[in-house]
Design a protein around this motif. Structure first.
Motif, PDB file in Angstrom:
ATOM      1  N   SER A  10       0.852  -1.195   0.000  1.00 36.01           N
ATOM      2  CA  SER A  10       0.000   0.000   0.000  1.00 36.01           C
ATOM      3  C   SER A  10       0.881   1.236   0.000  1.00 36.01           C
ATOM      4  CB  SER A  10      -0.896  -0.003   1.251  1.00 36.01           C
ATOM      5  OG  SER A  10      -1.641   1.200   1.346  1.00 36.01           O
ATOM      6  N   ARG A  12      -0.494   4.507   0.719  1.00 31.67           N
ATOM      7  CA  ARG A  12      -1.059   5.690   1.383  1.00 31.67           C
ATOM      8  C   ARG A  12      -0.346   5.982   2.704  1.00 31.67           C
ATOM      9  NH1 ARG A  12      -5.556   4.894   4.890  1.00 31.67           N
ATOM     10  NH2 ARG A  12      -5.563   2.722   5.533  1.00 31.67           N
ATOM     11  N   SER A  15      -1.377   4.156   5.853  1.00 41.02           N
ATOM     12  CA  SER A  15      -1.537   2.718   5.583  1.00 41.02           C
ATOM     13  C   SER A  15      -1.233   1.851   6.809  1.00 41.02           C
ATOM     14  CB  SER A  15      -0.590   2.341   4.442  1.00 41.02           C
ATOM     15  OG  SER A  15      -0.306   0.970   4.456  1.00 41.02           O
ATOM     16  N   SER A  16      -2.107   0.888   7.056  1.00 40.62           N
ATOM     17  CA  SER A  16      -1.853  -0.061   8.147  1.00 40.62           C
ATOM     18  C   SER A  16      -0.724  -1.018   7.774  1.00 40.62           C
ATOM     19  CB  SER A  16      -3.129  -0.833   8.487  1.00 40.62           C
ATOM     20  OG  SER A  16      -3.639  -1.495   7.353  1.00 40.62           O
ATOM     21  N   SER A  17      -0.568  -1.296   6.484  1.00 40.40           N
ATOM     22  CA  SER A  17       0.558  -2.145   6.048  1.00 40.40           C
ATOM     23  C   SER A  17       1.873  -1.452   6.374  1.00 40.40           C
ATOM     24  CB  SER A  17       0.494  -2.390   4.536  1.00 40.40           C
ATOM     25  OG  SER A  17      -0.754  -2.900   4.157  1.00 40.40           O
ATOM     26  N   PRO A  73      -2.143  -5.397   2.081  1.00 46.53           N
ATOM     27  CA  PRO A  73      -3.599  -5.526   2.225  1.00 46.53           C
ATOM     28  C   PRO A  73      -4.152  -6.475   1.170  1.00 46.53           C
ATOM     29  CG  PRO A  73      -3.048  -3.411   1.202  1.00 46.53           C
ATOM     30  CD  PRO A  73      -1.762  -4.139   1.438  1.00 46.53           C
ATOM     31  N   GLU A  74      -5.436  -6.760   1.329  1.00 47.85           N
ATOM     32  CA  GLU A  74      -6.167  -7.527   0.319  1.00 47.85           C
ATOM     33  C   GLU A  74      -7.026  -6.545  -0.471  1.00 47.85           C
ATOM     34  OE1 GLU A  74      -8.031 -11.311   1.420  1.00 47.85           O
ATOM     35  OE2 GLU A  74      -9.936 -10.351   0.964  1.00 47.85           O
ATOM     36  N   TYR A  75      -6.927  -6.632  -1.785  1.00 56.11           N
ATOM     37  CA  TYR A  75      -7.791  -5.822  -2.649  1.00 56.11           C
ATOM     38  C   TYR A  75      -8.644  -6.767  -3.482  1.00 56.11           C
ATOM     39  CZ  TYR A  75      -5.487  -1.248  -1.940  1.00 56.11           C
ATOM     40  OH  TYR A  75      -5.000  -0.064  -1.428  1.00 56.11           O
ATOM     41  N   ASN A  76      -9.936  -6.638  -3.345  1.00 57.42           N
ATOM     42  CA  ASN A  76     -10.858  -7.451  -4.150  1.00 57.42           C
ATOM     43  C   ASN A  76     -10.480  -8.924  -4.134  1.00 57.42           C
ATOM     44  OD1 ASN A  76     -12.589  -5.236  -4.960  1.00 57.42           O
ATOM     45  ND2 ASN A  76     -10.801  -4.510  -6.089  1.00 57.42           N
ATOM     46  N   TYR A  77     -10.291  -9.388  -2.921  1.00 61.14           N
ATOM     47  CA  TYR A  77     -10.024 -10.812  -2.635  1.00 61.14           C
ATOM     48  C   TYR A  77      -8.660 -11.272  -3.134  1.00 61.14           C
ATOM     49  CZ  TYR A  77     -14.887 -11.743  -1.207  1.00 61.14           C
ATOM     50  OH  TYR A  77     -16.104 -11.766  -0.563  1.00 61.14           O
ATOM     51  N   SER A 110      -6.199  -6.232   6.644  1.00 56.53           N
ATOM     52  CA  SER A 110      -7.383  -5.749   5.940  1.00 56.53           C
ATOM     53  C   SER A 110      -8.241  -4.924   6.878  1.00 56.53           C
ATOM     54  CB  SER A 110      -8.216  -6.894   5.346  1.00 56.53           C
ATOM     55  OG  SER A 110      -9.148  -7.384   6.279  1.00 56.53           O
ATOM     56  N   GLY A 111      -9.107  -4.151   6.259  1.00 57.27           N
ATOM     57  CA  GLY A 111     -10.047  -3.367   7.039  1.00 57.27           C
ATOM     58  C   GLY A 111     -11.161  -4.244   7.586  1.00 57.27           C
ATOM     59  N   ARG A 118      -7.180 -14.097   2.076  1.00 61.54           N
ATOM     60  CA  ARG A 118      -7.288 -14.561   0.678  1.00 61.54           C
ATOM     61  C   ARG A 118      -6.134 -14.016  -0.144  1.00 61.54           C
ATOM     62  NH1 ARG A 118     -13.471 -13.012   1.406  1.00 61.54           N
ATOM     63  NH2 ARG A 118     -12.344 -11.116   1.974  1.00 61.54           N
ATOM     64  N   ASN A 146      -7.077  -0.976   9.583  1.00 57.60           N
ATOM     65  CA  ASN A 146      -7.026   0.488   9.427  1.00 57.60           C
ATOM     66  C   ASN A 146      -7.611   1.213  10.639  1.00 57.60           C
ATOM     67  OD1 ASN A 146      -9.371  -0.543   8.513  1.00 57.60           O
ATOM     68  ND2 ASN A 146      -9.453   0.585   6.581  1.00 57.60           N
TER      69      ASN A 146
HETATM   70  C1  LIG Z   1      -9.603  -1.223  -4.013  1.00 59.82           C
HETATM   71  C2  LIG Z   1      -9.808  -1.820  -2.652  1.00 59.82           C
HETATM   72  C3  LIG Z   1     -10.227  -3.134  -2.551  1.00 59.82           C
HETATM   73  C4  LIG Z   1     -10.394  -3.728  -1.297  1.00 59.82           C
HETATM   74  N1  LIG Z   1     -10.757  -5.032  -1.229  1.00 59.82           N
HETATM   75  C5  LIG Z   1     -10.784  -5.652  -0.020  1.00 59.82           C
HETATM   76  C6  LIG Z   1     -11.010  -7.070   0.071  1.00 59.82           C
HETATM   77  O1  LIG Z   1     -11.193  -7.754  -0.903  1.00 59.82           O
HETATM   78  N2  LIG Z   1     -10.985  -7.622   1.300  1.00 59.82           N
HETATM   79  C7  LIG Z   1     -10.773  -6.892   2.450  1.00 59.82           C
HETATM   80  O2  LIG Z   1     -10.739  -7.455   3.529  1.00 59.82           O
HETATM   81  N3  LIG Z   1     -10.561  -5.545   2.378  1.00 59.82           N
HETATM   82  C8  LIG Z   1     -10.549  -4.920   1.173  1.00 59.82           C
HETATM   83  N4  LIG Z   1     -10.305  -3.571   1.096  1.00 59.82           N
HETATM   84  C9  LIG Z   1     -10.111  -2.811   2.345  1.00 59.82           C
HETATM   85  C10 LIG Z   1      -8.647  -2.838   2.758  1.00 59.82           C
HETATM   86  O3  LIG Z   1      -8.395  -4.051   3.421  1.00 59.82           O
HETATM   87  C11 LIG Z   1      -8.334  -1.668   3.694  1.00 59.82           C
HETATM   88  O4  LIG Z   1      -8.609  -0.454   3.017  1.00 59.82           O
HETATM   89  C12 LIG Z   1      -6.898  -1.707   4.197  1.00 59.82           C
HETATM   90  O5  LIG Z   1      -6.793  -0.837   5.272  1.00 59.82           O
HETATM   91  C13 LIG Z   1      -5.935  -1.289   3.124  1.00 59.82           C
HETATM   92  O6  LIG Z   1      -4.587  -1.448   3.584  1.00 59.82           O
HETATM   93  P1  LIG Z   1      -3.686  -0.204   4.043  1.00 59.82           P
HETATM   94  O7  LIG Z   1      -4.246   0.269   5.354  1.00 59.82           O
HETATM   95  O8  LIG Z   1      -2.308  -0.765   4.178  1.00 59.82           O
HETATM   96  O9  LIG Z   1      -3.772   0.854   2.987  1.00 59.82           O
HETATM   97  C14 LIG Z   1     -10.159  -2.966  -0.129  1.00 59.82           C
HETATM   98  C15 LIG Z   1      -9.745  -1.634  -0.255  1.00 59.82           C
HETATM   99  C16 LIG Z   1      -9.566  -1.074  -1.490  1.00 59.82           C
HETATM  100  C17 LIG Z   1      -9.087   0.364  -1.590  1.00 59.82           C
END
Ligand SMILES: Cc1cc2nc3c(=O)[nH]c(=O)nc-3n(C[C@H](O)[C@H](O)[C@H](O)COP(=O)(O)O)c2cc1C
Length: 174
Positions: A10, A12, A15-17, A73-77, A110-111, A118, A146
């Motif tokens: 991540s 940002r 970011s929690s990562s 983080p996980e984005y869209n699984y 993840s949030g 996943r 987060n």
């Molecule tokens: C594009 C996008 C897709 C995401 N998809 C998922 C997901 O599939 N599963 C999940 O648990 N969280 C998902 N999230 C939420 C992230 O886990 C959460 O925003 C997390 O804090 C991001 O990591 P960061 O804090 O390091 O930026 C998604 C967030 C974004 C922006």
């Protein structure tokens, strides 16, 4: 001196990562050199750009590391595109890249409630495809991550203790 390369998934500021990377780096004792990659400097994968300085630097950093620590983080699984792009850059030549035989350690955030498990599974699958060596331990997942970040610090000592324990086992295995 053991050298670790941390790769956050991540970009940002809050970011929690990235907060997790900072916490883990601060918990490692002398004797470990920690470097944090910036995957945001890499262009989108394009074989014509393989002489890009950011690409060359990233590949050299992966090659020089005794172990790579992903905190993502996980984005869209799955794995965020940012991280997949960095991995794709470092994956050539296929089966003989800087990731071949590279010990790797994975933390996911993840949030939501599942802590990015996943994405973590997908990342292991990808690393196996590059003949890298994902470290086997209980999965380190940080749910509701987060909401746990304040002033750039991750407020979850229990999960950080668990991650530190396993990360030190990873380092001892190198
Ligand atoms: C594009 C996008 C897709 C995401 N998809 C998922 C997901 O599939 N599963 C999940 O648990 N969280 C998902 N999230 C939420 C992230 O886990 C959460 O925003 C997390 O804090 C991001 O990591 P960061 O804090 O390091 O930026 C998604 C967030 C974004 C922006």
């Amino acid at each position: 001196m053991t050298q670790l390369l941390f790769i956050p998934g991540s970009l940002r500021e809050a970011s929690s990562s990235r907060a997790t990377v900072r916490a883990l780096v601060s918990r490692l004792e002398a004797g470990v050199t920690c470097q944090v990659a910036d995957p945001g400097l890499l262009p989108h994968y394009n074989a014509d750009l393989d002489k890009d300085p950011a690409v060359e630097r990233f590949l050299a950093d992966v090659a020089a590391a005794d172990g790579v620590v992903f905190v993502t983080p996980e984005y869209n699984y799955s794995v965020p595109g940012l991280l997949k792009n960095a991995i794709d850059w470092a994956s050539r030549p296929a089966y003989n890249s800087v990731f071949k035989d590279k010990p790797c350690f994975i933390v996911s955030v993840s949030g939501g409630a599942l802590g990015g498990v996943r994405a973590q599974a997908h990342l292991k699958y990808i690393l196996n495809g590059m003949l890298a060596r994902p470290f086997t331990c209980q999965e380190i997942v940080i749910p509701q991550a987060n909401a746990k970040v304040a002033d750039g610090h991750l407020a979850d000592e229990a999960i950080l203790d668990f991650a530190e324990l396993n990360l030190k086992a990873f380092i001892a295995s190198l």
